[in-house]
Design a protein around this motif. Structure first.
Motif, PDB file in Angstrom:
ATOM      1  N   PRO A 154       0.828  -1.210   0.000  1.00  0.00           N
ATOM      2  CA  PRO A 154       0.000   0.000   0.000  1.00  0.00           C
ATOM      3  C   PRO A 154       0.862   1.258   0.000  1.00  0.00           C
ATOM      4  CG  PRO A 154      -0.004  -1.044   2.166  1.00  0.00           C
ATOM      5  CD  PRO A 154       0.681  -1.991   1.229  1.00  0.00           C
ATOM      6  N   GLY A 155       0.238   2.360  -0.404  1.00  0.00           N
ATOM      7  CA  GLY A 155       0.993   3.610  -0.541  1.00  0.00           C
ATOM      8  C   GLY A 155       1.777   3.547  -1.839  1.00  0.00           C
ATOM      9  N   TYR A 156       3.055   3.845  -1.776  1.00  0.00           N
ATOM     10  CA  TYR A 156       3.907   3.705  -2.949  1.00  0.00           C
ATOM     11  C   TYR A 156       4.279   2.238  -3.115  1.00  0.00           C
ATOM     12  CZ  TYR A 156       4.494   8.697  -1.948  1.00  0.00           C
ATOM     13  OH  TYR A 156       4.279  10.014  -1.679  1.00  0.00           O
ATOM     14  N   ASN A 157       4.076   1.704  -4.333  1.00  0.00           N
ATOM     15  CA  ASN A 157       4.431   0.300  -4.519  1.00  0.00           C
ATOM     16  C   ASN A 157       5.944   0.116  -4.605  1.00  0.00           C
ATOM     17  OD1 ASN A 157       5.346   0.658  -7.231  1.00  0.00           O
ATOM     18  ND2 ASN A 157       3.256   0.407  -8.000  1.00  0.00           N
ATOM     19  N   GLY A 158       6.380  -1.135  -4.672  1.00  0.00           N
ATOM     20  CA  GLY A 158       7.809  -1.420  -4.622  1.00  0.00           C
ATOM     21  C   GLY A 158       8.590  -0.850  -5.785  1.00  0.00           C
ATOM     22  N   VAL A 159       7.969  -0.771  -6.962  1.00  0.00           N
ATOM     23  CA  VAL A 159       8.652  -0.199  -8.126  1.00  0.00           C
ATOM     24  C   VAL A 159       8.900   1.289  -7.900  1.00  0.00           C
ATOM     25  CG1 VAL A 159       8.522   0.221 -10.612  1.00  0.00           C
ATOM     26  CG2 VAL A 159       7.620  -1.912  -9.659  1.00  0.00           C
ATOM     27  N   VAL A 160       7.909   1.983  -7.367  1.00  0.00           N
ATOM     28  CA  VAL A 160       8.038   3.427  -7.093  1.00  0.00           C
ATOM     29  C   VAL A 160       9.094   3.664  -6.021  1.00  0.00           C
ATOM     30  CG1 VAL A 160       6.844   5.470  -6.197  1.00  0.00           C
ATOM     31  CG2 VAL A 160       5.682   3.937  -7.804  1.00  0.00           C
ATOM     32  N   VAL A 161       9.097   2.836  -4.983  1.00  0.00           N
ATOM     33  CA  VAL A 161      10.095   2.980  -3.913  1.00  0.00           C
ATOM     34  C   VAL A 161      11.501   2.748  -4.464  1.00  0.00           C
ATOM     35  CG1 VAL A 161      10.946   2.055  -1.726  1.00  0.00           C
ATOM     36  CG2 VAL A 161       8.487   2.349  -2.082  1.00  0.00           C
ATOM     37  N   GLY A 162      11.655   1.736  -5.310  1.00  0.00           N
ATOM     38  CA  GLY A 162      12.959   1.471  -5.922  1.00  0.00           C
ATOM     39  C   GLY A 162      13.431   2.640  -6.769  1.00  0.00           C
ATOM     40  N   ASP A 163      12.510   3.232  -7.533  1.00  0.00           N
ATOM     41  CA  ASP A 163      12.847   4.401  -8.348  1.00  0.00           C
ATOM     42  C   ASP A 163      13.241   5.579  -7.464  1.00  0.00           C
ATOM     43  OD1 ASP A 163      12.747   5.878 -11.031  1.00  0.00           O
ATOM     44  OD2 ASP A 163      11.333   7.057  -9.841  1.00  0.00           O
ATOM     45  N   TYR A 164      12.551   5.737  -6.345  1.00  0.00           N
ATOM     46  CA  TYR A 164      12.875   6.816  -5.395  1.00  0.00           C
ATOM     47  C   TYR A 164      14.288   6.649  -4.845  1.00  0.00           C
ATOM     48  CZ  TYR A 164      12.539   9.745  -1.196  1.00  0.00           C
ATOM     49  OH  TYR A 164      12.779  10.694  -0.224  1.00  0.00           O
ATOM     50  N   ILE A 165      14.651   5.416  -4.529  1.00  0.00           N
ATOM     51  CA  ILE A 165      15.994   5.143  -3.995  1.00  0.00           C
ATOM     52  C   ILE A 165      17.066   5.468  -5.025  1.00  0.00           C
ATOM     53  CG2 ILE A 165      17.561   3.303  -3.227  1.00  0.00           C
ATOM     54  CD1 ILE A 165      15.055   1.958  -1.972  1.00  0.00           C
ATOM     55  N   ARG A 166      16.872   4.967  -6.260  1.00  0.00           N
ATOM     56  CA  ARG A 166      17.908   5.104  -7.283  1.00  0.00           C
ATOM     57  C   ARG A 166      17.938   6.496  -7.917  1.00  0.00           C
ATOM     58  NH1 ARG A 166      20.240   0.988  -5.076  1.00  0.00           N
ATOM     59  NH2 ARG A 166      19.896  -1.052  -6.005  1.00  0.00           N
ATOM     60  N   ARG A 167      16.757   7.043  -8.266  1.00  0.00           N
ATOM     61  CA  ARG A 167      16.736   8.284  -9.041  1.00  0.00           C
ATOM     62  C   ARG A 167      16.687   9.539  -8.166  1.00  0.00           C
ATOM     63  NH1 ARG A 167      12.761  11.411 -10.876  1.00  0.00           N
ATOM     64  NH2 ARG A 167      11.207   9.921 -10.135  1.00  0.00           N
ATOM     65  N   VAL A 168      15.844   9.533  -7.135  1.00  0.00           N
ATOM     66  CA  VAL A 168      15.689  10.731  -6.288  1.00  0.00           C
ATOM     67  C   VAL A 168      16.810  10.821  -5.255  1.00  0.00           C
ATOM     68  CG1 VAL A 168      14.175  11.980  -4.705  1.00  0.00           C
ATOM     69  CG2 VAL A 168      13.196  10.712  -6.644  1.00  0.00           C
ATOM     70  N   LEU A 169      16.994   9.741  -4.499  1.00  0.00           N
ATOM     71  CA  LEU A 169      18.055   9.739  -3.489  1.00  0.00           C
ATOM     72  C   LEU A 169      19.435   9.518  -4.101  1.00  0.00           C
ATOM     73  CD1 LEU A 169      16.389   7.664  -0.614  1.00  0.00           C
ATOM     74  CD2 LEU A 169      16.478  10.147  -0.890  1.00  0.00           C
ATOM     75  N   GLU A 170      19.463   9.052  -5.352  1.00  0.00           N
ATOM     76  CA  GLU A 170      20.715   8.741  -6.050  1.00  0.00           C
ATOM     77  C   GLU A 170      21.584   7.789  -5.219  1.00  0.00           C
ATOM     78  OE1 GLU A 170      22.512  12.515  -6.985  1.00  0.00           O
ATOM     79  OE2 GLU A 170      21.273  12.754  -8.768  1.00  0.00           O
ATOM     80  N   ASN A 171      20.926   6.815  -4.635  1.00  0.00           N
ATOM     81  CA  ASN A 171      21.620   5.829  -3.799  1.00  0.00           C
ATOM     82  C   ASN A 171      21.757   4.524  -4.580  1.00  0.00           C
ATOM     83  OD1 ASN A 171      22.231   3.761  -1.856  1.00  0.00           O
ATOM     84  ND2 ASN A 171      21.538   5.128  -0.244  1.00  0.00           N
ATOM     85  N   GLU A 172      22.992   4.173  -4.888  1.00  0.00           N
ATOM     86  CA  GLU A 172      23.267   2.928  -5.608  1.00  0.00           C
ATOM     87  C   GLU A 172      23.876   1.875  -4.682  1.00  0.00           C
ATOM     88  OE1 GLU A 172      22.575   2.187  -8.789  1.00  0.00           O
ATOM     89  OE2 GLU A 172      21.657   4.145  -9.124  1.00  0.00           O
ATOM     90  N   GLN A 173      24.035   2.223  -3.414  1.00  0.00           N
ATOM     91  CA  GLN A 173      24.693   1.313  -2.474  1.00  0.00           C
ATOM     92  C   GLN A 173      23.737   0.303  -1.860  1.00  0.00           C
ATOM     93  OE1 GLN A 173      27.970   1.636  -2.496  1.00  0.00           O
ATOM     94  NE2 GLN A 173      27.693   3.419  -3.821  1.00  0.00           N
ATOM     95  N   ILE A 174      22.445   0.653  -1.800  1.00  0.00           N
ATOM     96  CA  ILE A 174      21.479  -0.240  -1.173  1.00  0.00           C
ATOM     97  C   ILE A 174      21.230  -1.454  -2.067  1.00  0.00           C
ATOM     98  CG2 ILE A 174      19.085  -0.501  -0.395  1.00  0.00           C
ATOM     99  CD1 ILE A 174      19.087   2.447   0.343  1.00  0.00           C
TER     100      ILE A 174
END
Length: 257
Positions: A78-98
């Motif tokens: 619920p809320g943001y699905n897993g694809v959206v969360v993954g995009d947030y991590i990689r594109r918005v936070l620019e985090n490639e370490q997780i």
């Protein structure tokens, strides 16, 4: 099980691995926590976990806290699905370490997830053996990724962590080390660099380029786009090999065997 609260599993290893579980099924969260606790006990490592039941609360956590090392992320939450969360991590936070490990009851999602560069894909019901294998692989990679690339310039030795390097570029007699922030240069040969760096981490796509697999943002048969949007050509003689290696890596990441 304590939802949204940290649970620490103390062991003898000094390195602390932070793991987040995000799934709207409390039974899955509990099962994963028990498997992770079992892994920490058997492998004698120190692990700390957080549990979230929705993508919206997870993204709020990620924007204000230092990112975890691993996220077990359900796709249909619920809320943001897993694809959206993954995009947030990689594109918005620019985090490639997780390390993102997606979870789903449906296998057909796999090909949609490549843009978020997940480490693996788990199909429910969960298998302890598979999760142990994933964690073993991550611990090996984390250990190797903490090593530095050492080079010499004007008689002075320098070190750059592998995790900071996007790619190496050969330019005449010089080698450029391209990172997200800056470029360092030293005299050398790309073949010598290739012999020094971890084979699992760097991919030779051209006589002039050696790229960090973790920072490949997009690829075609002819070129690769890196995280900083640099587009690097794949040599004609390397195209079939590179395509095979990328497909093998995807298959390894999305296998549930």
């Amino acid at each position: 099980m304590n939802i949204d609260n940290k649970i620490s599993y103390m062991a003898t290893e000094e390195f602390l691995m932070n793991i987040v579980i995000c799934d709207d099924e409390k039974s899955i969260c509990a099962e994963l926590e028990n498997i992770i606790k079992s892994y920490a006990s058997e492998r004698k490592v120190k692990i700390q976990t957080d549990v979230f039941l929705g993508g919206d609360t997870l993204t709020k956590y990620l924007c204000r806290e230092e990112g975890p090392d691993i996220i077990f992320l359900d796709i249909e939450i619920p809320g943001y699905n897993g694809v959206v969360v993954g995009d947030y991590i990689r594109r918005v936070l620019e985090n490639e370490q997780i390390f993102i490990i997606y979870i789903s009851s449906k296998e057909q999602y796999a090909l949609q997830l490549f843009q978020n560069r997940p480490f693996d894909f788990l199909v429910k019901p969960l298998q302890k053996k598979k999760i142990f294998a994933i964690l073993d692989s991550i611990y090996r990679i984390v250990g190797k990724s903490n090593f530095d690339f050492e080079y010499q310039n004007n008689g002075v030795k320098y070190r750059i962590p592998y995790r900071d390097i996007l790619y190496f570029q050969s330019e005449g007699r010089k080698i450029n080390i391209v990172t997200k922030q800056k470029t360092k240069t030293f005299y050398g040969k790309l073949s010598e660099v290739e012999n020094k760096v971890p084979e699992y981490l760097f991919l030779n796509i051209h006589k002039s380029y050696l790229v960090n697999f973790n920072y490949v943002k997009e690829y075609t048969y002819e070129w690769i786009r890196m995280l900083n949007d640099d587009i690097l050509s794949i040599s004609k003689m390397n195209r079939a090999t590179i395509r095979r290696k990328i497909m093998e890596r995807e298959a390894d990441g999305f296998s549930n065997g």
